[in-house]
Design an enzyme around this catalytic site. Structure first.
Site, PDB file in Angstrom:
ATOM      1  N   HIS A 240       0.814  -1.219   0.000  1.00  0.00           N
ATOM      2  CA  HIS A 240       0.000   0.000   0.000  1.00  0.00           C
ATOM      3  C   HIS A 240       0.846   1.267   0.000  1.00  0.00           C
ATOM      4  CE1 HIS A 240      -4.304  -1.152   0.390  1.00  0.00           C
ATOM      5  NE2 HIS A 240      -3.763  -2.316   0.712  1.00  0.00           N
ATOM      6  N   HIS A 291       7.340  -7.618   3.712  1.00  0.00           N
ATOM      7  CA  HIS A 291       5.924  -7.307   3.916  1.00  0.00           C
ATOM      8  C   HIS A 291       5.014  -8.455   3.514  1.00  0.00           C
ATOM      9  CE1 HIS A 291       2.176  -5.177   4.263  1.00  0.00           C
ATOM     10  NE2 HIS A 291       1.861  -5.564   3.040  1.00  0.00           N
ATOM     11  N   ASP A 660      -7.253  18.744  -9.056  1.00  0.00           N
ATOM     12  CA  ASP A 660      -7.086  19.469  -7.787  1.00  0.00           C
ATOM     13  C   ASP A 660      -7.895  18.853  -6.645  1.00  0.00           C
ATOM     14  OD1 ASP A 660      -9.626  20.049  -8.615  1.00  0.00           O
ATOM     15  OD2 ASP A 660      -9.399  22.235  -8.503  1.00  0.00           O
ATOM     16  N   ASN A 700     -26.832  24.024 -10.325  1.00  0.00           N
ATOM     17  CA  ASN A 700     -26.838  25.486 -10.430  1.00  0.00           C
ATOM     18  C   ASN A 700     -26.471  25.974 -11.827  1.00  0.00           C
ATOM     19  OD1 ASN A 700     -24.186  24.777 -10.485  1.00  0.00           O
ATOM     20  ND2 ASN A 700     -23.582  25.973  -8.675  1.00  0.00           N
ATOM     21  N   ASP A 702     -23.814  25.943 -13.643  1.00  0.00           N
ATOM     22  CA  ASP A 702     -22.581  26.718 -13.810  1.00  0.00           C
ATOM     23  C   ASP A 702     -21.539  25.979 -14.643  1.00  0.00           C
ATOM     24  OD1 ASP A 702     -21.911  24.720 -12.080  1.00  0.00           O
ATOM     25  OD2 ASP A 702     -20.867  25.998 -10.631  1.00  0.00           O
ATOM     26  N   GLU A 709     -21.628  14.107  -4.988  1.00  0.00           N
ATOM     27  CA  GLU A 709     -23.085  14.014  -4.847  1.00  0.00           C
ATOM     28  C   GLU A 709     -23.656  13.028  -5.858  1.00  0.00           C
ATOM     29  OE1 GLU A 709     -25.058  17.729  -5.003  1.00  0.00           O
ATOM     30  OE2 GLU A 709     -24.057  18.551  -3.237  1.00  0.00           O
TER      31      GLU A 709
END
Length: 728
Positions: A240, A291, A660, A700, A702, A709
């Site tokens: 990981h 590991h 981002d 909205n 835009d 969501e």
């Protein structure tokens, strides 16, 4: 007088016999009770582990798809590898080390910041400040995280691949296994065993991050102690410690949420740090610590020479030059062509052309997996995660509207190449294979070495493989981690292999203990167990088993619901008369063939589906306790089910495109997400459907979409949970 004595003795023995019989009955009842609890505990464990490993298989398959696209696609609607290369390929930083350090030091820390302020070289005061801050839920400022990672990278560059330690310099060495972002476990280890120091050395055996919510805090603490006590704090790399794994299992998201300003730089620096972690540790030339495990190809001498920093991700085979393969293949093709022309046989020529067409057709059908293997040859199951047919997923046919690999990938030598022996793997591929086996493998009780088809990566190694490696290098014991164990540790292969796992409550509160090992000069391991517990201390054994079992069954029912269409189609093949009922054996056969989780389905059946009066299974009752959420109107039921099933894959693709990590992407990026998703799964989704979905969730108007969501709409709802919440 003698008669009276005998009567008294008889009266005394009768109650004792009754009490003994009662005790035996209670003992039998209790044993049956404990046995039933143990059965429930074991199948609960099997459910958790099977679902975990199935997720790893999905991750490896998605990574293979990305690697194929990155290596081979020349275009994809004008946006090819650029969509994913910034995360799958290592970033080349043009800044020099001195300039980069100066850049980090010039980051301004606001006066309102009340957390630790580190100064390098670190002191005990700094590590104590970090521990205190993290206990108080404080976050270390991004400036100090970057400086800490920078110093850690500088230090790790000097370290060898295999660390050799001696117990003569310390009374005992403490060995810890997977932590997986569970800070409470790390703090409990330090509380019980003491902080790292020259008198109290530690080895942490990988998998510090992912799954838990405090991965960032754990690596900060471990790296800080590594810099403070470089000769007494040792870190091995786990599977990981890999930026591609972090996309799926939460660490990438955690970093970006905690460090919105500097998160991108932190992640890029972590790629280098993770790739520089040592791969193995040897104590007193007798105990090997890695590991995952080993394979029949593992060679510690060769492993010591590996350029480990080049393996940024064990999920990606090092890219081999297409031109290099072309040279080999074309030369062989030309020689074979000359031999064929000398034979001058039209029949053989016809057979060859037909075989060629069949190979091309096969290449097109196989999509990313076979195409990936065409660009690089390897025996590892990481590149082709589902090795056995039993584990190969049934995918829908590819969408005709999407570009197939043969439309965009020019491989003129394919026919000649696939029919010939592949060239000898280059050294970088052999090195990569060594790293994969060390990080991903698991032990087995049978002799031999075979692909780890259950996880999808590494191998299963038997006692003979372990014995051969130990004898070759003069070792006596192998300690590894990588697998959660109910007691926190496990001995196998006649005590030659020890598994140590340090994250308690890994699957569910109360599901398992954590443990660590103390190893002294006599090299006899001593095990110490613990369990971080807030809510389970007051629970009985029965209640703890019930809590874990309920969580496991909910996860399993979600799996059933996600494959509802496939299951119903398979059930109805047995239910010829449309009665809604099939036999128990038919039910178990269908569920295993579709889900491929290798679970005791006959034992689990009473918890998943009910029987009718005639003793058959009412197969639709599997889905009664689960209902879908309220998906977006343009999404058809079949597409919604696909989204339920591959929700995590879609989220990973989105996270790659959302550079981002703001949770917002443009409608065009949303389309590109779906192009990748559709190509990966072969799901036919036309442009109109994608546009309709985009418009419906751009609330909205835009031009940007809150993708989180959107994903929330595709969660299943457990009806029993809803009822309990309403009653509460």
């Amino acid at each position: 007088m003698g008669c009276g004595t005998s009567i008294a003795v008889e009266n005394q023995t009768r109650p004792s016999e009754t009490a003994m019989k009662a005790a035996i009955l209670i003992q039998r009842w209790y044993r049956r009770y404990v046995a039933r609890l143990e059965v429930r505990r074991r199948y609960t464990w099997n459910i958790f582990q099977s679902i975990e490993y199935a997720g790893e298989q999905d991750q490896l398959q998605l990574s293979s798809f990305f690697s194929f696209m990155l290596d081979n696609f020349t275009q994809m609607n004008g946006n090819g590898p650029d969509l994913i290369s910034h995360l799958l390929d290592s970033v080349v930083d043009p800044l020099t080390e001195e300039v980069r350090q100066l850049k980090y030091e010039q980051i301004v820390v606001p006066e309102s910041y009340s957390g630790p302020r580190l100064s390098f070289p670190l002191s005990v005061t700094d590590t104590n400040a970090l521990l205190s801050a993290f206990k108080e839920e404080q976050t270390l400022h991004g400036k100090y995280v970057l400086l800490l990672l920078y110093e850690t990278k500088k230090f790790l560059k000097q370290m060898p691949n295999v660390i050799y330690l001696s117990t003569s310099y310390a009374k005992e060495i403490t060995i810890c296994g997977d932590l997986h972002g569970r800070l409470d476990d790390l703090l409990l280890i330090f509380y019980k065993n003491g902080l790292p120091s020259a008198e109290n050395p530690y080895i942490f055996n990988g998998d510090f991050v992912d799954r838990g919510k405090k991965s960032t805090e754990i690596i900060i603490i471990l790296f800080a102690f590594l810099l403070l006590y470089p000769d007494h704090m040792h870190l091995n790399r786990g599977n990981h410690e890999d930026h591609i794994m972090n996309l799926r299992y939460g660490f990438t998201k955690e970093v970006m949420q905690k460090y919105k300003t500097h998160g991108r730089e932190i992640l890029q620096l972590l790629q280098d740090v993770f790739s520089l972690l040592p791969l193995a540790t040897v104590i007193d030339n007798k105990v090997l610590i890695v590991h995952g495990g080993i394979s029949d190809k593992t060679d510690l001498d060769f492993l010591s020479t590996v350029e480990r920093h080049k393996v940024k991700s064990a999920l990606r085979l090092p890219k081999r030059s297409i031109d290099h393969l072309n040279v080999h293949a074309c030369s062989r093709s030309s020689s074979r062509h000359s031999r064929r022309s000398r034979l001058d046989s039209p029949c053989s020529s016809g057979r060859t052309s037909r075989a060629s067409r069949r190979r091309k057709k096969h290449f097109t059908k196989q999509g990313s997996c076979s195409s990936s293997s065409s660009s690089s040859s390897s025996s590892s199951s990481v590149c082709s995660p589902r090795v056995s047919s039993r584990n190969t997923p049934r995918r829908p046919p590819p969408s005709p509207s999407l570009l197939s690999p043969t439309d965009v990938l020019q491989v003129p030598f394919l026919d000649s190449f696939v029919s010939l022996e592949p060239p000898e793997p280059p050294r970088e591929e052999l090195e990569w294979q060594q790293v994969v086996d060390i990080l991903w493998s698991d032990p087995k009780n049978q002799n031999g070495c075979s692909p780890n088809s259950f996880r999808g990566g590494g191998c299963y190694f038997g006692p003979d493989v372990t014995q051969a490696l130990l004898q070759k290098h003069g070792l006596c014991l192998l300690i590894r981690s990588h697998e959660c164990k109910q007691e926190g540790y496990e001995l196998c292969q006649n005590g030659q292999v020890i598994t140590i796992f340090s994250a308690s409550n890994y699957y569910e509160e109360g599901s398992n203990r954590g443990a660590y090992i103390k190893l002294g000069p006599e090299l006899v391991p001593r095990f110490f167990q613990y369990q971080v517990s807030r809510s389970t201390r007051k629970l009985t054994l029965h209640q703890r088993v019930r809590v874990a079992e309920g969580s496991a069954l909910r996860a399993l029912k979600e799996k059933l619901y996600a494959h509802r269409s496939e299951l119903m189609a398979a059930f109805q093949q047995y239910d010829i008369d449309n009665t809604g009922r099939i036999s128990t054996s038919e039910w178990t056969q269908v569920v295993e063939s579709v889900l491929r989780l290798d679970l005791p389905w006959r034992t689990l059946r009473p918890r998943l589906a009910r029987l009718s009066a005639d003793g058959n299974v009412e197969y639709e009752s599997c889905f009664e306790d689960i209902s879908p959420g309220e998906p977006i109107p343009p999404v058809t039921p079949n597409l919604a089910e696909t989204l339920y099933r591959y929700r995590t894959d879609l989220e990973i693709i989105f996270n790659i495109i959302d550079k981002d990590h703001s949770g917002q992407i443009s409608i065009e990026e949303f389309r590109q997400t779906w192009k990748l998703f559709s190509s990966h799964l072969g799901v036919a989704v036309n442009d109109q459907t994608i546009d309709d979905m985009a418009r419906s969730i751009d609330f909205n108007k835009d031009g940007s979409i809150d993708f989180n969501e959107f994903l929330e709409a595709f969660r299943v709802v457990h009806k029993l949970d809803v009822k309990e919440q309403q009653q509460g």
